[in-house]
Design a protein around this motif. Structure first.
Motif, short mmCIF file in Angstrom:
data_model
loop_
_atom_site.label_atom_id
_atom_site.label_comp_id
_atom_site.label_asym_id
_atom_site.label_seq_id
_atom_site.Cartn_x
_atom_site.Cartn_y
_atom_site.Cartn_z
N THR A 19 0.85 -1.19 -0.07
CA THR A 19 -0.21 0.09 -0.08
C THR A 19 0.93 1.37 -0.06
OG1 THR A 19 -1.75 -1.16 1.31
CG2 THR A 19 -1.75 1.14 1.24
N LEU A 20 1.86 1.08 0.85
CA LEU A 20 2.81 2.56 0.96
C LEU A 20 3.47 2.71 -0.28
CD1 LEU A 20 4.24 2.22 4.44
CD2 LEU A 20 2.36 3.98 3.41
N SER A 21 3.93 1.45 -0.92
CA SER A 21 4.70 1.47 -2.22
C SER A 21 3.73 2.13 -3.51
CB SER A 21 5.16 0.28 -2.58
OG SER A 21 5.77 0.36 -3.86
N LEU A 22 2.55 1.57 -3.54
CA LEU A 22 1.75 2.03 -4.59
C LEU A 22 1.24 3.63 -4.33
CD1 LEU A 22 -0.52 -1.13 -4.95
CD2 LEU A 22 1.27 -0.39 -6.60
N ALA A 23 1.29 3.94 -3.30
CA ALA A 23 0.94 5.44 -2.82
C ALA A 23 1.95 6.23 -3.02
CB ALA A 23 0.45 5.40 -1.29
N GLY A 24 3.20 5.80 -3.36
CA GLY A 24 4.60 6.68 -3.67
C GLY A 24 4.91 7.38 -2.26
N VAL A 25 4.78 6.83 -1.35
CA VAL A 25 5.48 7.15 0.00
C VAL A 25 6.81 7.06 0.00
CG1 VAL A 25 5.46 7.08 2.46
CG2 VAL A 25 3.25 6.76 1.06
N ARG A 26 7.56 8.01 0.41
CA ARG A 26 9.17 7.98 0.32
C ARG A 26 9.82 6.81 1.29
NH1 ARG A 26 11.06 13.53 1.94
NH2 ARG A 26 12.75 12.40 3.06
N LEU A 27 10.70 6.17 0.94
CA LEU A 27 11.29 5.03 1.84
C LEU A 27 11.52 5.58 3.31
CD1 LEU A 27 12.42 2.21 1.68
CD2 LEU A 27 14.49 3.08 1.34
N SER A 28 11.96 6.63 3.72
CA SER A 28 12.25 6.93 4.95
C SER A 28 10.75 7.18 5.76
CB SER A 28 13.06 8.31 5.21
OG SER A 28 12.28 9.37 4.37
N ILE A 29 9.89 7.57 5.17
CA ILE A 29 8.52 7.71 5.82
C ILE A 29 7.84 6.21 5.91
CG2 ILE A 29 6.21 8.44 5.75
CD1 ILE A 29 7.36 10.98 4.28
N SER A 30 8.17 5.51 5.04
CA SER A 30 7.86 4.12 5.17
C SER A 30 8.46 3.29 6.24
CB SER A 30 7.97 3.15 3.58
OG SER A 30 7.27 3.84 2.80
N LEU A 31 9.72 3.29 6.35
CA LEU A 31 10.53 2.87 7.31
C LEU A 31 10.09 3.42 8.79
CD1 LEU A 31 14.01 2.79 5.92
CD2 LEU A 31 12.41 0.80 6.11
N GLY A 32 9.74 4.57 8.97
CA GLY A 32 9.14 5.24 10.28
C GLY A 32 7.78 4.49 10.45
N ILE A 33 7.03 4.33 9.46
CA ILE A 33 5.71 3.60 9.80
C ILE A 33 5.93 2.25 10.24
CG2 ILE A 33 3.66 2.88 8.59
CD1 ILE A 33 3.88 5.54 6.98
N PHE A 34 6.89 1.67 9.59
CA PHE A 34 7.09 0.20 9.98
C PHE A 34 7.78 -0.04 11.55
CE2 PHE A 34 7.56 -0.97 5.41
CZ PHE A 34 6.30 -1.79 5.49
N ALA A 35 8.39 1.12 11.83
CA ALA A 35 9.25 1.09 13.02
C ALA A 35 8.09 1.40 14.09
CB ALA A 35 10.23 2.02 13.17
N LEU A 36 7.21 2.33 13.88
CA LEU A 36 6.03 2.57 14.95
C LEU A 36 4.89 1.28 15.10
CD1 LEU A 36 5.02 6.09 13.96
CD2 LEU A 36 5.92 5.44 15.72
N PHE A 37 4.74 0.51 13.78
CA PHE A 37 3.99 -0.60 13.64
C PHE A 37 4.59 -1.87 14.55
CE2 PHE A 37 2.92 -4.55 11.56
CZ PHE A 37 1.37 -4.66 11.96
N ALA A 38 6.04 -1.89 14.45
CA ALA A 38 6.80 -2.96 15.39
C ALA A 38 6.85 -2.65 16.77
CB ALA A 38 8.32 -3.03 14.83
N ILE A 39 6.83 -1.19 16.99
CA ILE A 39 6.86 -0.74 18.55
C ILE A 39 5.49 -0.99 19.11
CG2 ILE A 39 6.93 1.26 19.99
CD1 ILE A 39 9.29 2.29 18.23
N GLY A 40 4.64 -0.83 18.32
CA GLY A 40 3.26 -1.13 18.80
C GLY A 40 3.02 -2.57 19.14
N VAL A 41 3.62 -3.51 18.40
CA VAL A 41 3.42 -5.09 18.62
C VAL A 41 4.17 -5.45 19.82
CG1 VAL A 41 3.97 -7.16 17.60
CG2 VAL A 41 3.12 -5.41 16.15
#
Length: 128
Positions: A19-41
């Motif tokens: 979803t983030l790749s198709l939306a054209g989100v920058r890699l650094s923002i995507s990694l930040g979102i993944f980090a928040l997701f992992a911290i939440g888990v």
């Protein structure tokens, strides 16, 4: 049960990445979102282990992880007989190779067996 949870987790990560790749989100923002997701888990486990006062949550967590030797010993202290507790401490002594952990649990075992005269005599030479 763990395989089902991991399947859902990795499926959610893959869907989020697509979803983030198709939306054209920058890699650094995507990694930040993944980090928040992992911290939440991970946060729930950290909260249960270190911060909660809810003993029901801690009890469920220890029961769920009692295949690991340390948590098996905690479970044995709460629910099993003294012989089973000593067997759980023996499992820790056999499993962990670090000297500090071994000596600590050998001391705990000696206290449980009320046999403080046995054990490593090298400490007497160190402090003499």
């Amino acid at each position: 049960m763990k395989i089902v949870n991991l399947t859902f987790f990795y499926g959610a990560v893959i869907i989020l990445a697509i979803t983030l790749s198709l939306a054209g989100v920058r890699l650094s923002i995507s990694l930040g979102i993944f980090a928040l997701f992992a911290i939440g888990v991970i946060y729930r486990h950290i909260h249960i282990l270190y911060r909660t006062n809810n003993m029901e949550q801690v009890d469920k967590w220890v029961k769920k992880h009692r295949k690991e030797p340390i948590f098996a010993a905690l479970y044995a202290n709460a629910y099993e007989t003294k012989e089973e507790q000593i067997r759980a401490v023996d499992a820790i002594i056999d499993y962990y190779k670090q000297p500090a952990v071994k000596y600590n649990y050998q001391f705990i075992k000696a206290i449980m067996e009320e046999n403080l005269g046995s054990g490593n005599k090298n400490w007497q030479r160190t402090f003499s």
